[in-house]
Design a protein around this motif. Structure first.
Motif, PDB file in Angstrom:
ATOM      1  N   MET A  71       0.866  -1.173   0.000  1.00  0.00           N
ATOM      2  CA  MET A  71       0.000   0.000   0.000  1.00  0.00           C
ATOM      3  C   MET A  71       0.904   1.225   0.000  1.00  0.00           C
ATOM      4  N   SER A  72       0.459   2.278  -0.697  1.00  0.00           N
ATOM      5  CA  SER A  72       1.269   3.498  -0.728  1.00  0.00           C
ATOM      6  C   SER A  72       0.576   4.599   0.072  1.00  0.00           C
ATOM      7  N   ALA A  73       1.385   5.490   0.637  1.00  0.00           N
ATOM      8  CA  ALA A  73       0.878   6.634   1.389  1.00  0.00           C
ATOM      9  C   ALA A  73       1.987   7.662   1.470  1.00  0.00           C
ATOM     10  N   GLU A  74       1.630   8.851   1.895  1.00  0.00           N
ATOM     11  CA  GLU A  74       2.610   9.934   2.010  1.00  0.00           C
ATOM     12  C   GLU A  74       2.633  10.430   3.450  1.00  0.00           C
ATOM     13  N   LYS A  75       3.742  11.033   3.816  1.00  0.00           N
ATOM     14  CA  LYS A  75       3.835  11.655   5.137  1.00  0.00           C
ATOM     15  C   LYS A  75       3.651  13.160   4.957  1.00  0.00           C
ATOM     16  N   ASN A  76       2.956  13.775   5.911  1.00  0.00           N
ATOM     17  CA  ASN A  76       2.758  15.229   5.854  1.00  0.00           C
ATOM     18  C   ASN A  76       3.961  15.940   6.453  1.00  0.00           C
ATOM     19  N   GLU A  77       3.875  17.264   6.561  1.00  0.00           N
ATOM     20  CA  GLU A  77       5.004  18.052   7.058  1.00  0.00           C
ATOM     21  C   GLU A  77       5.341  17.738   8.519  1.00  0.00           C
ATOM     22  N   LYS A  78       4.411  17.185   9.259  1.00  0.00           N
ATOM     23  CA  LYS A  78       4.661  16.809  10.659  1.00  0.00           C
ATOM     24  C   LYS A  78       5.192  15.376  10.780  1.00  0.00           C
ATOM     25  N   GLY A  79       5.291  14.678   9.671  1.00  0.00           N
ATOM     26  CA  GLY A  79       5.802  13.308   9.676  1.00  0.00           C
ATOM     27  C   GLY A  79       4.731  12.260   9.932  1.00  0.00           C
ATOM     28  N   HIS A  80       3.453  12.645   9.838  1.00  0.00           N
ATOM     29  CA  HIS A  80       2.354  11.704  10.039  1.00  0.00           C
ATOM     30  C   HIS A  80       1.899  11.154   8.694  1.00  0.00           C
ATOM     31  N   TRP A  81       1.484   9.917   8.704  1.00  0.00           N
ATOM     32  CA  TRP A  81       1.023   9.286   7.476  1.00  0.00           C
ATOM     33  C   TRP A  81      -0.316   9.873   7.046  1.00  0.00           C
ATOM     34  N   GLU A  82      -0.452  10.056   5.750  1.00  0.00           N
ATOM     35  CA  GLU A  82      -1.728  10.453   5.132  1.00  0.00           C
ATOM     36  C   GLU A  82      -2.022   9.406   4.063  1.00  0.00           C
ATOM     37  N   ILE A  83      -3.141   8.735   4.241  1.00  0.00           N
ATOM     38  CA  ILE A  83      -3.469   7.612   3.362  1.00  0.00           C
ATOM     39  C   ILE A  83      -4.695   7.972   2.536  1.00  0.00           C
ATOM     40  N   ASP A  84      -4.576   7.773   1.257  1.00  0.00           N
ATOM     41  CA  ASP A  84      -5.696   8.030   0.361  1.00  0.00           C
ATOM     42  C   ASP A  84      -6.730   6.915   0.558  1.00  0.00           C
ATOM     43  N   PRO A  85      -8.010   7.258   0.750  1.00  0.00           N
ATOM     44  CA  PRO A  85      -9.031   6.231   0.984  1.00  0.00           C
ATOM     45  C   PRO A  85      -9.098   5.180  -0.116  1.00  0.00           C
ATOM     46  N   SER A  86      -8.937   5.598  -1.380  1.00  0.00           N
ATOM     47  CA  SER A  86      -9.017   4.609  -2.465  1.00  0.00           C
ATOM     48  C   SER A  86      -7.864   3.603  -2.375  1.00  0.00           C
ATOM     49  N   GLU A  87      -6.690   4.068  -1.964  1.00  0.00           N
ATOM     50  CA  GLU A  87      -5.539   3.182  -1.785  1.00  0.00           C
ATOM     51  C   GLU A  87      -5.776   2.232  -0.602  1.00  0.00           C
ATOM     52  N   LEU A  88      -6.347   2.775   0.465  1.00  0.00           N
ATOM     53  CA  LEU A  88      -6.656   1.964   1.644  1.00  0.00           C
ATOM     54  C   LEU A  88      -7.626   0.851   1.278  1.00  0.00           C
ATOM     55  N   PHE A  89      -8.711   1.214   0.571  1.00  0.00           N
ATOM     56  CA  PHE A  89      -9.746   0.228   0.264  1.00  0.00           C
ATOM     57  C   PHE A  89      -9.371  -0.682  -0.908  1.00  0.00           C
ATOM     58  N   ARG A  90      -8.296  -0.333  -1.625  1.00  0.00           N
ATOM     59  CA  ARG A  90      -7.762  -1.237  -2.631  1.00  0.00           C
ATOM     60  C   ARG A  90      -7.113  -2.440  -1.937  1.00  0.00           C
ATOM     61  N   VAL A  91      -6.453  -2.160  -0.809  1.00  0.00           N
ATOM     62  CA  VAL A  91      -5.740  -3.212  -0.084  1.00  0.00           C
ATOM     63  C   VAL A  91      -6.631  -3.883   0.966  1.00  0.00           C
ATOM     64  N   PHE A  92      -7.427  -3.073   1.659  1.00  0.00           N
ATOM     65  CA  PHE A  92      -8.305  -3.584   2.713  1.00  0.00           C
ATOM     66  C   PHE A  92      -9.750  -3.270   2.362  1.00  0.00           C
ATOM     67  N   SER A  93     -10.639  -4.225   2.620  1.00  0.00           N
ATOM     68  CA  SER A  93     -12.048  -3.980   2.311  1.00  0.00           C
ATOM     69  C   SER A  93     -12.622  -2.974   3.301  1.00  0.00           C
ATOM     70  N   LYS A  94     -13.592  -2.204   2.826  1.00  0.00           N
ATOM     71  CA  LYS A  94     -14.195  -1.171   3.661  1.00  0.00           C
ATOM     72  C   LYS A  94     -15.178  -1.819   4.631  1.00  0.00           C
ATOM     73  N   THR A  95     -15.117  -1.388   5.883  1.00  0.00           N
ATOM     74  CA  THR A  95     -16.065  -1.853   6.897  1.00  0.00           C
ATOM     75  C   THR A  95     -16.656  -0.641   7.575  1.00  0.00           C
ATOM     76  N   SER A  96     -17.858  -0.823   8.096  1.00  0.00           N
ATOM     77  CA  SER A  96     -18.439   0.295   8.842  1.00  0.00           C
ATOM     78  C   SER A  96     -17.915   0.224  10.262  1.00  0.00           C
ATOM     79  N   SER A  97     -17.795   1.357  10.900  1.00  0.00           N
ATOM     80  CA  SER A  97     -17.254   1.388  12.253  1.00  0.00           C
ATOM     81  C   SER A  97     -18.183   0.667  13.230  1.00  0.00           C
TER      82      SER A  97
END
Length: 149
Positions: free
Chosen positions: A29-55
């Motif tokens: 899975m790919s993601a980027e880090k923001n200026e604070k060094g925290h991961w930012e994950i695109d929802p489409s990339e997340l749900f490409r790898v993991f199926s979407k579930t409701s909370s």
């Protein structure tokens, strides 16, 4: 589209944060880090790898393979402990049954002994005779017999 933090992405996918980090480090899975060094994950990339579930479906994230292994190890240890405790209970039950049998036999032997002693005692009492000397008393003489005699 708004990107998700690692926490939010884990909740949306219903997996642990460590599972997401494993997927990122493995390159699945790919993601980027923001200026604070925290991961930012695109929802489409997340749900490409993991199926979407409701909370509402998953209140607790899925455990990672390491967590599964730890739980399996803990379960194995508990199963061994349960097996050992059951064996100990069986040994204690058989020991208790053996002791109960011994005590029952001992009670019966004591009852028989008491009955024999009681019979012997009765027999000894029956054999006893009065060993006192018998004093022969002369009949009392009346007043006239005493005066004349």
């Amino acid at each position: 589209m708004v990107k998700l933090s690692l926490n939010k992405a884990a909740k949306e996918a219903g997996v642990a944060k460590s599972t997401l980090l494993d997927a990122l480090s493995a390159g699945r899975m790919s993601a980027e880090k923001n200026e604070k060094g925290h991961w930012e994950i695109d929802p489409s990339e997340l749900f490409r790898v993991f199926s979407k579930t409701s909370s509402a479906e998953h209140k607790k994230p899925f455990p990672t393979p390491l967590e599964n292994h730890q739980k399996t190890t803990q379960n194995s240890a508990l199963e061994i402990e349960v097996k050992m405790l059951r064996e100990q209970i069986e040994r204690m039950d058989s020991e208790r049954d053996r002791e109960r049998s011994q005590l029952t036999d001992q009670i019966e032997a004591l009852k028989e002994q008491a009955e024999r002693q009681s019979a012997d005692h009765r027999q000894a009492l029956a054999a006893l005779t009065d060993q006192r000397e018998k004093v022969t008393q002369q009949p009392k003489r009346g007043l006239w017999a005493r005066m004349l005699g």
